[in-house]
Design an enzyme around this catalytic site. Structure first.
Site, PDB file in Angstrom:
ATOM      1  N   TYR A  69      -2.405  -0.307  10.412  1.00  0.00           N
ATOM      2  CA  TYR A  69      -2.538  -0.575   9.207  1.00  0.00           C
ATOM      3  C   TYR A  69      -1.196  -0.202   8.488  1.00  0.00           C
ATOM      4  O   TYR A  69      -0.473  -0.805   7.675  1.00  0.00           O
ATOM      5  CB  TYR A  69      -3.734   0.024   8.362  1.00  0.00           C
TER       6      TYR A  69
ATOM      7  N   SER B 280       0.842  -1.390  -0.114  1.00  0.00           N
ATOM      8  CA  SER B 280      -0.093  -0.095  -0.040  1.00  0.00           C
ATOM      9  C   SER B 280       0.803   1.302  -0.014  1.00  0.00           C
ATOM     10  O   SER B 280       2.034   1.240   0.422  1.00  0.00           O
ATOM     11  CB  SER B 280      -0.967  -0.087   1.315  1.00  0.00           C
TER      12      SER B 280
END
Length: 700
Positions: free
Chosen positions: A590, A577
């Site tokens: 995250y 990501s």
């Protein structure tokens, strides 16, 4: 004679209500599909059917006789009308005046296009003369196990006489082609009451005046052979009796999962090979018997079987009574090398001045006592079909050796078929392999938007794909859709929680059994969470780390072990990501887990390089469409973080990017494909951002 149970015999499936209104060509198609629907009649791609039909000549407008015959390379079970060649009968008759004898018969194939009716582009097969010159309107040529068991027996002619009398004749072995067509015509003229003929070491021809009669005659003839063998072999110990006992299913699966990647690495030279494992009862019965090694060495008899299974299988040295897998793997290289040497010697003994160059010298079929049968080929369908053909050969050997002596094709005849110039020409006409042909990919999180788009991209390029996901229902639906588009052969699915160590190992073992190994790993399973640090619970933190860090470690470790056992390199792509490089508010768990993924990939790039295993990262950002992590709380949380609503979030991300563009799952799939393809063969340890431009995520 004992009456057999109905399930032992072929069923007459002809439906006259359905077939009655059809045209002759449609009835030919109907008959063909019925015959091809049962592997006891003929295997995939085997056999052919024909009908002589009155058509209107497009040049003269007058009636003319046309031969409709299954075209080259077709399959009876799935053929459509476009799969049939159509040829003028009068022109086929005229070819007789051009025939210069058996030593020139191959040149007759070049004349067949000149006989084409109505500009039909479907190429005619080598068996066309056999159908053309039988003086009956309808002809079936099939390869039933029960008939080939007769055809491959030392007493083939006598057994044919015993079962069929004068109804079904017999002709000695002759390679398919023009000369055999003339032999068949001569037989029919001299035996006008005969309804068919068994061709030694080949198969069955039957003929009749109508499509229905021809179909029913074929079924009846095969059933007579089945019944005769069942009665003659009742109580007979097949193949000299068992000398091994099969391992249980779990043990067989475990050994296949370890053995197949090792074989795959050894046979994937010019191209990557794909495997298939078969441990059905017929296979286990054969591999466990005393006569198996001797019978296997004789090879197959029917040319259709032989072309799929090679001169003979490789019998793996393994004792299931004392299963030593390490010794099995240690001895494998010498067995494979010996097979190659023997194959090269066979080529040198049998080659002609104009023979094509020697092809791949590796075995197609591997027989493992107590375990089963393994095949390797250029793609999954071919590997599976090769296994099916060898099972047919096992059935043939069972019958022939029980009532007589089984005979394979003579070595020179086998070579002349394998290296037939016409067969070589067909191979040369085959399309160029796709870029991922022969590659096997395992994709985690495959039921989501990015995962399914990546699987689709790989499948389009010829890869086999193992889909894994924790959502079993979504996984089932994704598999069904991809299999519908690309065939069930190349798409398999395994429910997988990437945080479960045993489940991860089992998933890779399943991939090894299904396809022979794994070349490409796309680690994509994920979750998303959003919370300020003071509201981030330990459970939330651990859940992110477990799935996004530990899960990526577990699947990578399993992939490395499998890829190294193959010894043919590989490629790993982490779908990480933008957040692994760029900090984001209210997402510390995250972002940290994603950063862990990226650094793990760097470490693995160092470890894998010496084994040809490349490891790279794709960094997406804001892939909303089709992504399951953007449903529910995560979407609400991110919308709240940026003080917008759900509808405005995608536009906000678009405007935030430098390029002002929306990132889609297909964009991530394209980047992932690039990183596993030969286009990036010299790249490892890299990060490819697919985020429409985010300055915070620039890697330099």
């Amino acid at each position: 004679m004992t009456k057999l149970p109905e399930n032992k015999l072929l069923q007459n499936l002809w439906d006259e209500v359905r077939a009655g209104p059809m045209s002759e060509s449609e009835r030919l198609l109907y008959r063909s599909n019925l015959l091809g629907s049962d592997k006891r009649v003929t295997n995939y791609g085997g056999g052919n059917t024909s009908a002589k039909v009155t058509e209107t000549d497009p040049l003269t407008g007058k009636p003319c006789d046309v031969l409709w015959v299954k075209g080259s390379g077709g399959d009876l079970g799935s053929i459509t009308l476009s799969g049939f060649s159509t040829l003028y009968m009068d022109k086929l008759e005229a070819l007789k005046g051009l025939y210069r004898g058996p030593e020139h018969e191959d040149e007759m194939v070049g004349y067949l296009p000149h006989c084409t009716f109505n500009l039909n582009p479907r190429a005619a097969s080598i068996d066309t003369p056999l159908h053309a010159y039988v003086p009956k309107a309808h002809v079936d040529h099939v390869h039933p196990d029960a008939i080939i068991a007769i055809a491959a027996s030392a007493d083939s002619w006598a057994i044919t006489q015993e079962i069929f009398g004068d109804e079904i004749g017999w002709l000695p072995w002759k390679r398919p082609g023009y000369e055999l067509g003339l032999w068949l015509e001569d037989f029919c003229r001299k035996n006008p009451d005969a309804k068919g003929v068994i061709l030694e070491s080949h198969g069955l021809f039957t003929w009749a005046d109508t499509a229905k009669e021809c179909y029913e005659l074929t079924i009846e003839t095969i059933n007579r052979a089945i019944a005769w063998f069942e009665n003659r072999t009742a109580g007979h110990a097949a193949f000299g009796g068992a000398i091994h006992t099969s391992l249980d299913e779990d043990a067989r699966n475990t050994i296949a999962s370890e053995l197949m990647p090792a074989i795959r690495g050894m046979v994937s030279g010019a191209q990557h090979m794909v495997g298939h494992f078969d441990d059905q009862p017929a296979v286990l019965e054969f591999v466990n018997t005393a006569d198996m090694p001797a019978l296997a060495a004789l090879g197959t008899s029917c040319p259709d079987h032989f072309l799929r299974t090679k001169i003979c299988p490789l019998v793996v040295d393994f004792d299931p009574g004392s299963p030593d897998v390490k010794a099995l793997l240690d001895g494998l290289a010498s067995s494979v090398a010996a097979y190659r040497e023997n194959y090269a010697a066979y080529y040198e003994r049998c080659k002609h001045d104009n023979s094509p160059a020697m092809r791949d010298p590796n075995a197609v079929v591997y027989l493992v006592p107590g375990v089963g049968l393994i095949t390797f080929a250029k793609d999954k369908a071919t590997a599976r079909i090769s296994a099916e053909f060898y099972v047919n050969a096992i059935n043939v050997m069972r019958g022939a050796s029980a009532v007589s002596e089984y005979r394979g094709l003579p070595e020179q005849e086998a070579f002349d078929i394998e290296y037939w110039l016409l067969e070589e020409a067909k191979l040369q006409r085959m399309p160029k392999p796709k870029s991922l042909a022969g590659r096997v990919a395992l994709v985690t999180g495959a039921a989501g938007g990015i995962g399914s788009a990546t699987a689709e991209r790989f499948l389009r390029e010829g890869a086999c794909v193992v889909l894994t996901d924790i959502d079993e229902q979504a996984l089932k639906e994704t598999k069904a859709e991809l299999a519908r588009r690309h065939s069930a052969d190349v798409v398999k699915a395994v429910a997988l929680d990437v945080t479960d160590e045993a489940a991860v190992e089992a998933a890779f073992a399943k991939a090894a059994r299904e396809f022979g190994g794994v070349d490409l790993l796309v680690s994509n399973a994920g979750i998303a969470s959003s919370a300020p640090i003071e509201e981030t619970s330990l459970d939330l933190w651990n859940r992110n780390m477990s799935i996004l860090s530990t899960g990526y470690f577990l699947v990578s470790r399993a992939a490395f072990r499998l890829m190294k056992s193959q010894g043919i390199g590989g490629a790993v792509v982490f779908v990480a990501s933008k957040n692994g490089l760029a900090a984001s508010p209210n997402a510390s768990a995250y972002c940290t887990a994603k950063a862990s993924e990226i650094h793990l990939a760097r470490c693995l790039a160092l470890e894998g390089a010496s084994d040809g295993i490349r490891v790279n990262v794709v960094n997406p950002d804001a892939v909303l469409r089709g992504s399951r992590i953007w449903s529910g709380e995560w979407l609400d949380q991110r919308a709240s973080t940026y003080d917008t609503d759900k509808e405005g979030l995608e536009e906000m991300y678009r405007q935030r990017s430098l390029l002002k563009r929306t990132v889609l799952p297909e964009d991530i799939a394209e980047a992932t494909y690039f990183l596993v393809s030969e286009a990036s063969a010299k790249s490892t340890g890299n990060i490819l951002n697919v985020d429409a431009g985010n300055v915070q995520a620039f890697t330099r």
